[in-house]
Design an enzyme around this catalytic site. Sequence first.
Site, PDB file in Angstrom:
ATOM      1  CB  CYS A 282      -0.906   0.008   1.227  1.00  0.00           C
ATOM      2  SG  CYS A 282      -1.987  -1.427   1.346  1.00  0.00           S
TER       3      CYS A 282
ATOM      4  NE  ARG B  37       4.365   1.264  -1.435  1.00  0.00           N
ATOM      5  CZ  ARG B  37       5.312   1.104  -0.534  1.00  0.00           C
ATOM      6  NH1 ARG B  37       6.531   1.526  -0.772  1.00  0.00           N
ATOM      7  NH2 ARG B  37       5.069   0.528   0.625  1.00  0.00           N
TER       8      ARG B  37
ATOM      9  CD1 TRP C 195      -1.644  -6.808  -2.131  1.00  0.00           C
ATOM     10  CD2 TRP C 195      -2.183  -6.024  -4.137  1.00  0.00           C
ATOM     11  NE1 TRP C 195      -1.747  -7.876  -2.969  1.00  0.00           N
ATOM     12  CE2 TRP C 195      -2.081  -7.439  -4.205  1.00  0.00           C
ATOM     13  CE3 TRP C 195      -2.521  -5.319  -5.297  1.00  0.00           C
ATOM     14  CZ2 TRP C 195      -2.296  -8.138  -5.395  1.00  0.00           C
ATOM     15  CZ3 TRP C 195      -2.735  -6.016  -6.467  1.00  0.00           C
ATOM     16  CH2 TRP C 195      -2.619  -7.406  -6.507  1.00  0.00           C
TER      17      TRP C 195
ATOM     18  CG  ASN D  12       1.969  -0.290   3.771  1.00  0.00           C
ATOM     19  OD1 ASN D  12       1.564  -1.418   3.485  1.00  0.00           O
ATOM     20  ND2 ASN D  12       3.159   0.142   3.409  1.00  0.00           N
ATOM     21  N   GLY D  13      -0.027  -2.346   5.921  1.00  0.00           N
ATOM     22  CA  GLY D  13       0.360  -3.417   6.821  1.00  0.00           C
ATOM     23  C   GLY D  13      -0.812  -4.309   7.176  1.00  0.00           C
TER      24      GLY D  13
ATOM     25  CD  GLU E 161      19.778 -17.225  -6.306  1.00  0.00           C
ATOM     26  OE1 GLU E 161      19.768 -15.984  -6.325  1.00  0.00           O
ATOM     27  OE2 GLU E 161      19.782 -17.922  -7.341  1.00  0.00           O
TER      28      GLU E 161
ATOM     29  CE  LYS F 261      21.263 -13.293  -6.448  1.00  0.00           C
ATOM     30  NZ  LYS F 261      21.293 -14.145  -7.596  1.00  0.00           N
TER      31      LYS F 261
ATOM     32  CD  GLU G  15      23.812 -13.410 -10.480  1.00  0.00           C
ATOM     33  OE1 GLU G  15      23.059 -13.173 -11.426  1.00  0.00           O
ATOM     34  OE2 GLU G  15      23.438 -13.402  -9.283  1.00  0.00           O
TER      35      GLU G  15
ATOM     36  CG  HIS H 154      28.807 -40.012  -6.377  1.00  0.00           C
ATOM     37  ND1 HIS H 154      28.868 -41.326  -6.798  1.00  0.00           N
ATOM     38  CD2 HIS H 154      27.944 -39.985  -5.328  1.00  0.00           C
ATOM     39  CE1 HIS H 154      28.061 -42.067  -6.049  1.00  0.00           C
ATOM     40  NE2 HIS H 154      27.489 -41.270  -5.149  1.00  0.00           N
TER      41      HIS H 154
ATOM     42  CE  LYS I  64      16.673  -7.082 -11.909  1.00  0.00           C
ATOM     43  NZ  LYS I  64      17.184  -7.876 -10.770  1.00  0.00           N
TER      44      LYS I  64
END
Length: 620
Positions: free
Chosen positions: A2, A27, A75, A101-102, A486, A490, A493, A509, A615
Amino acid sequence: MCGIVGYVGNKQVVPLIIDGLRKLEYRGYDSAGIAVVDENCNLSLRRAEGKLRNLEEAIRLDPLDGTYGIGHTRWATHGRPTEENAHPHRDQTGNVVVVHNGIIENYLPLKERLQAKGHEFRTETDTEVVAHLIGHYVETEGLKLELAVRKAVKELRGIFALSIISKNEPDQVIAVREGPPVVIGLGDGEFFVASDVPPILAHTRDVFFLGDREIAVLTKDSVRVTDFDGNIVEPERQRITWDPIMAEKGGFKHFMLKEIFEQPRAVRDTVQGRVSLDTGKVYLDAMEISEEEFRTVTSIKIAACGTSWHAGLAGKYMLEKLARVPVDVDYASEFRYRDPVLSPNDLLIVISQSGETADTIAAMREAKAAGCKVLAICNVEGSMITREADGTILTHAGPEIGVASTKAFTSQMVALYLFALYLGGIRGKLGEDEAKKLAQDLAELPLKIEQILNDADSIEELSKDFFRVQDFLYLGRGINFPVALEGALKLKEISYIHAEGYPAGEMKHGPNALIDEKLPVVVINTREEGNAGSELRYEKTHSNIVEVKARDGVIISVLTEGDTMSSKVSSHIIEVPAASDLLSPIISIVPLQLLSYHIAVRRGCDVDQPRNLAKSVTVE
């Protein structure tokens, strides 16, 4: 999710607030509203479902004016996205208005208490309860608005950013923070409140960020800040000298770091309005695939690239566990080149932060040509993937500027968890009690991520020991394997250190040959207490840690708080809060993101724009 904008001063408030709300559209929102008070102390509201242009049209047809007021983009969390549930919300008398908001976790007992005192509620929202509670203290105890707000917020449980006005206390706007961000703009005879910096920048460069459990009282002449107990707080003013892009960093050194710290909000925003804690039921909008079509799915294929592929791999565990459907995960760049076996009863899930990834679009079109339904998980509404898919789950992570994905990744896993919960429910694989427990686990996730971020300094300290190394090995078993992949991605990258993610059970292995006293080995070995499968996985991975130690490897273990076994044989430990098995990847990846970031910074790398990477990969 929100957005909040408030203003008090001498300018016409309506265009100022509408412009501010427009700057918060990124948002995501499903309705909008505004409340202003004119010079005769008349309080007027306009609200509209849908986009901001619908609110503007409502104001055009029924104008309003004033010099102080508050606005909101919503939202949906509690209550469907309708005009009635849109903010602002009034108290019982109609004199007090609140935007929020929340999530207020204890709104139901508060609502029942107020109803017993004769309060009548018009909406399904938790925010209306806040308005009534404040109004109740104004009316029954004769408190000034500030004192009523202070008394009311002490009774609220959850996370909330609030802005409040009353027609009985002219030229005053109150702002409250407990979780979601609140920015106060300092002008000449005018003051601003907003959820983020962009709405304020056109009017002033002098701001401060409200701290948790703080209240700001804005008038035309001054701003005064106190804590919830009324103690005076001296805010730390900032002069924003950056251009608008720099301002979006919110004071962080890099976009990547900002986006790592935005993950609690991104998770909340992805969840909000989609799951009921009372029933465990999940609601999916933007879905042209019927429940019956979902019930007849015989298998699921997931196609994605890079970090999104890792999210899909975690999603495989979620979907197979909760919905009992077989799942295959493909690199989108390989999908159409292997002539995949597809049927109309297969569902393809494509995952893309940008929604414009060329390989993922190609995979989607391949599946649609074979008669498959396609579900997109994406962060950009209106992107190519969302336009062509049969249904979309938007992640609502907000703009992600850093090339190395962080908050988009965690939001994608949350979206997959939501879909697994939804699919398991409609296919009859989850009972209501289990679904409610799974939904509650998800609701607690943002606070657990915040707990990790609050200890970010320890990760920065750890980075000092490893920024000069040339190789890293990451190990994980089961649902921790995608975290290993991941974490390694990171690091490579943004720091240009060679790093490899590997299944822990495959160490014998081949990878054991790499281990020596120079090789840092990051092992993700979390556990869910009482889960037999999780305990077995933990014990087997513990054996891998012992093997690495026997070969003089340097072990960095990501462990559940209170671990008493793997912690004893690790060189370094990173503790994370206890979580359910299916949500553990979302928690475990956060410290690994921070470790990669701090190592890269110490190596002098361009964290936000690493070499040779973009990106959004819009060509194959």
